[in-house]
Enzyme design. Sequence first.
Site, mmCIF file in Angstrom:
data_model
loop_
_atom_site.group_PDB
_atom_site.id
_atom_site.type_symbol
_atom_site.label_atom_id
_atom_site.label_comp_id
_atom_site.label_asym_id
_atom_site.label_seq_id
_atom_site.Cartn_x
_atom_site.Cartn_y
_atom_site.Cartn_z
ATOM 1 N N HIS A 120 8.031 6.247 10.109
ATOM 2 C CA HIS A 120 7.213 6.096 8.907
ATOM 3 C C HIS A 120 6.361 7.366 8.795
ATOM 4 C CE1 HIS A 120 5.143 4.452 5.655
ATOM 5 N NE2 HIS A 120 4.614 3.364 6.170
ATOM 6 N N LYS A 161 24.105 -6.074 -5.060
ATOM 7 C CA LYS A 161 25.508 -6.222 -5.466
ATOM 8 C C LYS A 161 26.438 -5.557 -4.458
ATOM 9 C CE LYS A 161 23.978 -5.872 -10.239
ATOM 10 N NZ LYS A 161 23.804 -4.894 -11.333
ATOM 11 N N ARG A 212 0.813 -1.232 0.000
ATOM 12 C CA ARG A 212 0.000 0.000 0.000
ATOM 13 C C ARG A 212 0.833 1.263 0.000
ATOM 14 N NH1 ARG A 212 -3.226 -2.427 2.586
ATOM 15 N NH2 ARG A 212 -1.802 -4.167 2.693
ATOM 16 N N THR A 213 1.932 1.286 0.713
ATOM 17 C CA THR A 213 2.727 2.520 0.743
ATOM 18 C C THR A 213 3.266 2.817 -0.650
ATOM 19 O OG1 THR A 213 3.341 2.099 3.032
ATOM 20 C CG2 THR A 213 4.657 3.704 1.834
ATOM 21 N N ARG A 241 11.955 3.189 1.036
ATOM 22 C CA ARG A 241 11.729 2.298 2.189
ATOM 23 C C ARG A 241 12.954 1.410 2.308
ATOM 24 N NH1 ARG A 241 6.503 -1.061 3.847
ATOM 25 N NH2 ARG A 241 6.022 1.045 4.520
#
Lengths: 306, 137
Positions: A132, A83, A54-55, A104
């Site tokens: 958040h 990597k 959802r975010t 995120r």
Amino acid sequence: MNGPRHLIDILDLTPAEIDGLIARACDIIAHPADYAHLCAGKKLATLFFEPSTRTRLSFEAAMYELGGHVIGFSDAANSSSSKGESVSDTVRVVACYADIIAMRHFKEGAPMVAAMKSPVPIINAGDGGHNHPTQTLTDLLTIWREKGRLDRLTVGFCGDLKFGRTVHSLISALSRYPDIRFVLISPEELKVPSYIKDVLKQKNLEYVQTTDLEAVMPELDILYMTRVQRERFFNEEEYLRLKNSYILTPDKLRTAKRDLSILHPLPRVNEIAVTVADDPRACYFRQALNGKFIRMALILKLLEVE
Amino acid sequence: MTIDSIKNGIVIDHIPAGRSLEIYHYLKLDRVDCSVAILKNVVSEKLGRKDIIKLDEVLDLNYDVLGYLAPDCTVNIIRDGETVEKRHLQLPDRLVGVIACKNPRCITTIEQGLTHIFKLTDRANGIYRCIYCESKA
């Protein structure tokens, strides 16, 4: 020359700025056509080193509804971090291609490190169990739309208050409004971290800690439910022991106020019974919709689009 | 037991007993060329017992480290046998590259070349927090 404005912690925004974002979001809701092309030619990069539905989708929907474009990745395995590339290098590269970045990351503090190096605005879309801030803006817009105010409220937080970053950010944000009373409901093992309690103590704010949801239910204006998140535990046994600590059912809501607002950052698993969604006091799907509007307002602010 | 007085140098006095070796380590005194004397468990009117470190050269010490490890210590700068400066230290506002964040979820555990930085968030209780993840030092 000043660098770009970032949003790493909800406290990066003053209460007046938050009020401005809420007002803008309400205007977007009322007049969506006025905003449909404001970000034409602009690109948002969504760098999601940790899975999210959802975010990420609400950021992408927000940018599309502003007329902009979206690039990015939704899994660290598909990025150069697999990597071994550093966060600093990743954002420097992505900033060559995008006007604004939503990040995120599973490591706490990663968006701050990104902001220290990025020439374009960074939005923290969640960093581990830490912060958040856009969920907090979503929560604040929801409380505003449901209650018509952000002060004079008794707010209950229930579930995982230790690792629940949405809880930490919302407590920090609400602690700046007058006459907020906090009721912190959790098992002993998942109490709020000491630094959050330090903030409440320093500001002389009223809070109580309890393990008994039903005992405090009649007092609450807002009930903020959270999920016990498997990904925050190093120990599976401890997760299994705690995951069913609180399950909100229609029966437990019998003693609640008639105008209680039940919020949840989603996804919910089993901590709210499916049937509760039929109760008009359940706000979490309206809350998810609000997330798109407030992110639209935030993108406009950070890109300085009037 | 006596140690010769120094003509030019630094005396770090009023170190809590038992902490001098830690300070020696964090100030990297093993790398200096001058003489260094560590006195442990010296009788002190003020502290009961204390440690003292003497250097026979005026070096540029990291006072932030010293202030963090022994905030109540006294630093005497000696020139020509006279104390020309007496510094009373206190907890520094920031600690840069001194201690490492212990939170396994902190970005400092994976980001290459990232300096560990802590800020003093509660002077009364001497609490430092990582600027990235806000965990206690």
